[in-house]
Design an enzyme around this catalytic site. Structure first.
Site, mmCIF file in Angstrom:
data_model
loop_
_atom_site.group_PDB
_atom_site.id
_atom_site.type_symbol
_atom_site.label_atom_id
_atom_site.label_comp_id
_atom_site.label_asym_id
_atom_site.label_seq_id
_atom_site.Cartn_x
_atom_site.Cartn_y
_atom_site.Cartn_z
ATOM 1 N N ARG A 151 -4.402 -2.420 30.819
ATOM 2 C CA ARG A 151 -2.977 -2.492 30.465
ATOM 3 C C ARG A 151 -2.087 -1.652 31.388
ATOM 4 O O ARG A 151 -0.969 -1.314 31.029
ATOM 5 C CB ARG A 151 -2.754 -2.098 29.003
ATOM 6 C CG ARG A 151 -3.423 -3.033 28.013
ATOM 7 C CD ARG A 151 -2.837 -2.875 26.626
ATOM 8 N NE ARG A 151 -3.427 -3.836 25.701
ATOM 9 C CZ ARG A 151 -4.388 -3.540 24.832
ATOM 10 N NH1 ARG A 151 -4.861 -2.312 24.766
ATOM 11 N NH2 ARG A 151 -4.871 -4.461 24.027
ATOM 12 N N LYS A 173 7.810 -6.592 42.186
ATOM 13 C CA LYS A 173 7.344 -7.956 41.970
ATOM 14 C C LYS A 173 5.880 -8.067 42.388
ATOM 15 O O LYS A 173 5.515 -7.703 43.503
ATOM 16 C CB LYS A 173 8.164 -8.950 42.795
ATOM 17 C CG LYS A 173 9.446 -9.411 42.175
ATOM 18 C CD LYS A 173 10.005 -10.536 43.035
ATOM 19 C CE LYS A 173 11.256 -11.137 42.480
ATOM 20 N NZ LYS A 173 11.737 -12.255 43.314
ATOM 21 N N GLU A 215 13.001 -11.789 56.910
ATOM 22 C CA GLU A 215 13.381 -11.163 55.637
ATOM 23 C C GLU A 215 14.502 -10.148 55.846
ATOM 24 O O GLU A 215 15.366 -9.982 54.973
ATOM 25 C CB GLU A 215 12.168 -10.502 54.995
ATOM 26 C CG GLU A 215 11.069 -11.470 54.567
ATOM 27 C CD GLU A 215 11.432 -12.273 53.317
ATOM 28 O OE1 GLU A 215 12.528 -12.074 52.759
ATOM 29 O OE2 GLU A 215 10.600 -13.102 52.899
ATOM 30 N N LYS A 257 17.839 -3.434 49.702
ATOM 31 C CA LYS A 257 17.082 -4.017 48.591
ATOM 32 C C LYS A 257 17.077 -3.090 47.378
ATOM 33 O O LYS A 257 17.194 -3.547 46.238
ATOM 34 C CB LYS A 257 15.650 -4.330 49.019
ATOM 35 C CG LYS A 257 14.866 -4.968 47.877
ATOM 36 C CD LYS A 257 13.603 -5.639 48.295
ATOM 37 C CE LYS A 257 12.974 -6.382 47.106
ATOM 38 N NZ LYS A 257 11.724 -7.062 47.457
ATOM 39 N N GLU A 267 15.591 -9.349 37.808
ATOM 40 C CA GLU A 267 15.993 -10.574 38.504
ATOM 41 C C GLU A 267 16.686 -11.567 37.572
ATOM 42 O O GLU A 267 16.380 -12.755 37.536
ATOM 43 C CB GLU A 267 14.777 -11.243 39.166
ATOM 44 C CG GLU A 267 15.159 -12.224 40.261
ATOM 45 C CD GLU A 267 13.965 -12.832 40.971
ATOM 46 O OE1 GLU A 267 13.998 -12.885 42.200
ATOM 47 O OE2 GLU A 267 13.006 -13.243 40.296
ATOM 48 N N ARG A 271 19.872 -9.809 41.812
ATOM 49 C CA ARG A 271 18.617 -9.774 42.572
ATOM 50 C C ARG A 271 18.170 -11.162 43.004
ATOM 51 O O ARG A 271 17.423 -11.313 43.974
ATOM 52 C CB ARG A 271 17.523 -9.091 41.748
ATOM 53 C CG ARG A 271 16.225 -8.886 42.519
ATOM 54 C CD ARG A 271 15.240 -8.014 41.792
ATOM 55 N NE ARG A 271 14.004 -7.884 42.529
ATOM 56 C CZ ARG A 271 12.988 -7.130 42.159
ATOM 57 N NH1 ARG A 271 13.057 -6.413 41.047
ATOM 58 N NH2 ARG A 271 11.882 -7.072 42.885
ATOM 59 N N ASN A 275 16.428 -14.293 46.968
ATOM 60 C CA ASN A 275 15.643 -15.516 47.120
ATOM 61 C C ASN A 275 16.286 -16.492 48.107
ATOM 62 O O ASN A 275 15.852 -17.652 48.190
ATOM 63 C CB ASN A 275 15.471 -16.204 45.757
ATOM 64 C CG ASN A 275 14.582 -15.406 44.828
ATOM 65 O OD1 ASN A 275 13.561 -14.876 45.240
ATOM 66 N ND2 ASN A 275 14.985 -15.300 43.570
ATOM 67 N N HIS A 278 14.158 -19.072 49.897
ATOM 68 C CA HIS A 278 12.803 -19.098 49.350
ATOM 69 C C HIS A 278 12.480 -20.363 48.558
ATOM 70 O O HIS A 278 11.299 -20.690 48.398
ATOM 71 C CB HIS A 278 12.567 -17.864 48.477
ATOM 72 C CG HIS A 278 12.314 -16.623 49.268
ATOM 73 N ND1 HIS A 278 13.254 -16.084 50.132
ATOM 74 C CD2 HIS A 278 11.235 -15.803 49.340
ATOM 75 C CE1 HIS A 278 12.751 -14.993 50.682
ATOM 76 N NE2 HIS A 278 11.537 -14.816 50.236
ATOM 77 N N HIS A 282 8.912 -21.875 49.624
ATOM 78 C CA HIS A 282 7.708 -21.946 48.807
ATOM 79 C C HIS A 282 7.179 -23.380 48.733
ATOM 80 O O HIS A 282 5.964 -23.598 48.687
ATOM 81 C CB HIS A 282 7.992 -21.406 47.411
ATOM 82 C CG HIS A 282 8.154 -19.923 47.378
ATOM 83 N ND1 HIS A 282 8.589 -19.247 46.260
ATOM 84 C CD2 HIS A 282 7.936 -18.974 48.314
ATOM 85 C CE1 HIS A 282 8.636 -17.959 46.511
ATOM 86 N NE2 HIS A 282 8.252 -17.767 47.758
ATOM 87 N N HIS A 295 4.925 -16.958 55.825
ATOM 88 C CA HIS A 295 5.943 -16.919 54.780
ATOM 89 C C HIS A 295 7.334 -16.749 55.373
ATOM 90 O O HIS A 295 8.265 -17.491 55.026
ATOM 91 C CB HIS A 295 5.645 -15.783 53.805
ATOM 92 C CG HIS A 295 6.706 -15.603 52.773
ATOM 93 N ND1 HIS A 295 6.984 -16.557 51.806
ATOM 94 C CD2 HIS A 295 7.590 -14.591 52.558
ATOM 95 C CE1 HIS A 295 7.974 -16.129 51.050
ATOM 96 N NE2 HIS A 295 8.370 -14.953 51.475
#
Length: 396
Positions: A151, A173, A215, A257, A267, A271, A275, A278, A282, A295
């Site tokens: 956990r 993330k 990025e 960031k 997000e 935030r 993306n 993206h 993706h 990427h």
């Protein structure tokens, strides 16, 4: 911010928040800068610059002292930089190296399950420590594994690629992939430490540096126009992996960031601007079986596609051409043959999609982004057909 609202970035990364950076100028050379990211669970300390690992060594050693330490990395990273782990090995009670595949192949539930089994068999406890030592895929996997094991155990990110230093390692993330989509199983779990030593970037191939710079351009375009100008004027040394040139860029991108993540840790608002590019990226990666463009290269193409949509919604031609020209200077590899219908279907399954459809991140101007909903699939499909023929044609 509303779903269709606009957010203007700070005028410089230095304005991103409350005295976190110590340099006299956002892009002034500095040996190592220390930043901090405040989030609902506490605070992440971040070092950026040439020699960051040495600067962070005393605090990292104290963090692992007397504990079982798990290091998740790849054979290539360990061969290149493994000796830099010696201070942590000396401080920890036990160090266990957990090697994973290179690249996106590491981000699977099967690899995560193997890590959990090895950590359990090695006697891992709730107060054990985990360090991610590698690029973005290693960081995504390792953070996910740490967040789920017993956990949750504390982790640190020691990113070794430019993409990870400016983006993937910051903000909590974590995720692994499923066959149907990228980053579809994951959670938000902030690391205790992030150490971005730009000296490690000297071993990266030009293509990997290019991927990371995309990025930086993504964040700079929407959040920090002075950083965008710095990338434009210093592109040569940055692509060459010059640690001194990269250090202030990494620090500025990290500060930009951090400001966004502090405003929106989960997000749900601002935030989402990170993306930019993206959604299509993706889909491209998934369509290529994660064996095609890197990427960052896929994100560059995603940004070019978003510029087409933005031009139809008022983005000035000069701004669109400026971004397209900068991305063109990166000499991206050509896209493989792709079917617009397949890409559209993959975007519809994107993790950022909502019941009411996709929200696109589009630039309204340099330094200002917005979330735009309600773009019909007919328009997307038509734009995709033109885009796949001429990716750099951004004029409406």
């Amino acid at each position: 911010m509303s779903a269709s609202g606009r957010t203007r970035g700070p005028r410089t990364a230095r304005e991103a928040g409350r005295g976190r950076r110590q340099a006299a100028s956002p892009l002034a050379p500095a040996a190592v800068e220390r930043l901090r990211l405040r989030h609902p669970g506490g605070e992440t300390a971040l070092w950026a610059g040439t020699g960051a690992l040495a600067a962070a060594r005393p605090e990292l050693a104290a963090w692992v002292a007397g504990r079982t330490l798990f290091v998740v990395s790849t054979p290539q990273v360990l061969a290149l930089h493994g000796e830099r782990l010696a201070p942590l090995r000396d401080a920890a009670a036990h160090l266990h190296l957990l090697q994973v595949p290179e690249g996106e192949a590491a981000k699977s539930l099967q690899v995560a399950e193997r890590l959990w089994d090895e950590m359990l068999l090695a006697g891992g406890k709730r107060d054990s420590r985990l360090v991610a030592f590698g690029g973005g895929s290693v960081g995504d996997l390792a953070g996910f594994a740490a967040g789920c094991f017993l956990r949750g155990i504390d982790c640190a990110q020691l990113p070794t690629t430019l993409l990870a230093q400016v983006d993937a390692a910051i903000g909590g993330k974590t995720a692994v992939d499923l066959p149907g989509g990228k980053n579809t199983v994951g959670l938000f779990v902030h690391p205790a430490w992030v150490v971005c030593d730009t000296a490690l970037l000297a071993t990266l191939p030009r293509a990997e540096l290019r991927s990371g710079l995309v990025e930086v351009i993504k964040m700079a375009a929407l959040l920090d126009p002075p950083l965008l100008a710095a990338v434009e004027t210093g592109l040569g040394p940055l692509l060459a992996g010059d640690a001194a040139a990269l250090a202030p860029v990494v620090a500025a991108a990290a500060a930009a960031k951090i400001a966004v993540v502090e405003r929106d840790p989960d997000e749900r608002g601002d935030r989402r601007l990170l993306n930019f590019g993206h959604t299509l990226a993706h889909a491209i990666e998934s369509a290529c079986g994660y064996q095609g463009p890197r990427h960052g290269e896929a994100v560059a193409y995603g940004m070019l596609f978003a510029l087409r949509l933005a031009r139809r919604r008022g983005l000035a031609a000069g701004a669109a051409r400026r971004l397209a020209a900068l991305l063109g200077q990166l000499e991206l590899p050509p896209l493989p043959p792709l079917a617009p219908e397949d890409l559209a279907a993959r975007m519809a399954r994107d993790k950022k999609a909502r019941e009411r459809g996709l929200a696109w991140v589009l630039p309204a101007a340099l330094g200002e982004g917005r979330m735009v909903e309600g773009i019909g699939w007919e328009e997307v499909a038509a734009e995709l057909r033109g885009f796949l023929q001429e990716p750099f044609a951004v004029d409406a």
